[in-house]
Design an enzyme around this catalytic site. Structure first.
Site, PDB file in Angstrom:
ATOM      1  N   SER A 208      77.160  -2.061  -9.303  1.00 31.70           N
ATOM      2  CA  SER A 208      77.829  -2.581  -8.116  1.00 31.70           C
ATOM      3  C   SER A 208      79.172  -1.908  -7.895  1.00 31.70           C
ATOM      4  CB  SER A 208      78.051  -4.093  -8.255  1.00 31.70           C
ATOM      5  OG  SER A 208      76.848  -4.799  -8.159  1.00 31.70           O
TER       6      SER A 208
ATOM      7  N   HIS B 211      82.829  -8.498  -5.177  1.00 28.84           N
ATOM      8  CA  HIS B 211      82.284  -9.365  -6.222  1.00 28.84           C
ATOM      9  C   HIS B 211      82.477  -8.786  -7.627  1.00 28.84           C
ATOM     10  CE1 HIS B 211      78.446  -6.927  -5.915  1.00 28.84           C
ATOM     11  NE2 HIS B 211      78.437  -7.172  -7.215  1.00 28.84           N
TER      12      HIS B 211
ATOM     13  N   ASP C 293      81.999  -7.531   1.299  1.00 28.36           N
ATOM     14  CA  ASP C 293      81.947  -7.387  -0.152  1.00 28.36           C
ATOM     15  C   ASP C 293      82.581  -6.075  -0.606  1.00 28.36           C
ATOM     16  OD1 ASP C 293      81.464  -8.084  -2.761  1.00 28.36           O
ATOM     17  OD2 ASP C 293      79.361  -7.460  -2.755  1.00 28.36           O
TER      18      ASP C 293
END
Length: 361
Positions: free
Chosen positions: A214, A110, A140
């Site tokens: 992230s 992402h 992911d």
């Protein structure tokens, strides 16, 4: 009503009791021993930070959403005419870490998404354009490649299965675009399912993880990557002490396959499955209920039926739908597996040639 008596306990007598208990508990331990209980992460941070990178992405957004206040007004058509054929650039930021000195970098899917341009920034300020080798939406994860001028500092994978609840961890990344930052905490829980997908198996930590973290690494105390920071639970959007990392034992084989082949292929049966209800479990039944079968799927061609209960794959028991999905996903497409199912009260073996999960080529 029951809370009132408890409040009265916090008077002078209770305060004296609490202080006495505190004194009795801490007296045997000198100040030096108390300080020794808290780790110093300075050496660890100095060693691993050169392998942690900031990631900046640019993507083209083909359409711009109509502002709600213009909907139904004479300006709506004017707005749409102006935006027709126009593209808008959007930017984002995330984190990653180097796993190979030749320039292979791990991050979240992402983070890079459908980026048209990815730039990696090192701790010394060096910026390098990056190429997306492959991505995997279900876990992911993404793998990038840069072309460094020399050998890069890399960090090793650790074994997340050895991580224990309560163990110290260090999270590193690019929170709010501020650049290389580290935070410390402990492993709060393991095996968390947060509704992200069929492979949910997150490490939960109270190390501060914020937007921009992230794709960054979660280190154990010896500097091994045991997780990839992926998500947070937060009412405000900032760290609330509940962060989630994809465990290294799940991530490592995905990254290795992306490096070899540029994509991840997973096995597929074409069935809808669900766990048995508690009443079945109380009666001693175990297994996974086949709730539906897709037409022309591997399971359908093999003769599996709705209502069958799968209790084993290749002789190994399966008790949950999640375990069944993960086990089948790990089987290379084209390989045959042996399902043990209960049908009409009797066990039988059903060989199924595993197919390729749709959308994977």
């Amino acid at each position: 009503m029951s809370a009132l008596p408890s409040r009265r306990l916090f008077g002078q007598a209770a305060l004296a009791l609490l202080l006495a208990g505190c004194s009795a508990a801490t007296t045997p331990y000198p100040a030096s021993a108390q300080r020794g209980l808290l780790p110093d992460f300075a050496d660890l941070a100095e060693r691993v930070l050169p392998a942690v990178v900031n990631i900046a992405v640019t993507a083209e957004q083909r359409s711009v959403e109509l502002p709600p206040e213009l909907r139904g007004t004479p300006f709506e058509r004017y707005f749409r005419d102006r935006q027709r054929g126009r593209r808008q650039e959007v930017t984002g930021a995330g984190s990653g870490f180097v796993i190979d000195p030749t320039g292979y970098i791990v991050t979240n899917n992402h983070v890079v998404g459908n980026a048209s341009r990815v730039v990696v920034s090192l701790q010394d300020g060096t910026e390098l354009p990056a190429r997306v080798i492959g991505t995997d939406e279900l876990t992911d994860l993404a793998l990038l490649k840069v072309e460094p001028r020399g050998s890069m500092t890399a960090v090793p994978w650790g074994v997340s299965a050895q991580a224990r609840v309560g163990s110290w961890v260090l999270a590193a990344g690019n929170p709010f675009g501020l650049g290389g930052s580290v935070t410390s905490g402990i492993i709060s829980a393991r095996g968390r399912e947060i509704g992200a997908g069929p492979f949910d198996d997150f490490i939960q930590t109270d190390a501060a993880i914020n937007p921009g973290n992230s794709g960054g690494p979660l280190f154990n105390a010896v500097g091994e990557v045991i997780g990839i920071n992926t998500a947070i639970y937060s009412p405000s959007g900032a760290s609330a002490g509940i962060g989630f990392a994809t465990p290294s034992d799940l991530a490592r084989p995905v990254i290795e396959q992306l490096r070899r082949e540029g994509r991840v292929e997973r096995g597929w049966l074409g069935v809808a499955v669900q766990d048995l209800v508690s009443e079945d479990q109380r009666q001693g039944r175990r297994g996974v209920l086949v709730a539906g079968i897709e037409r022309n799927s591997p399971a359908g061609r093999a003769g599996l039926r709705q209502g069958d209960i799968v209790i084993a794959i290749n002789g190994d028991r399966v008790d949950t739908s999640r375990a069944l999905v993960r086990t089948v996903a790990a089987v290379p497409p084209g390989q045959t597996v042996r399902l043990t199912v209960v049908r009409d009260g009797r066990e039988r073996e059903v060989p199924v040639q595993v197919g390729r999960r749709p959308g994977q080529g």
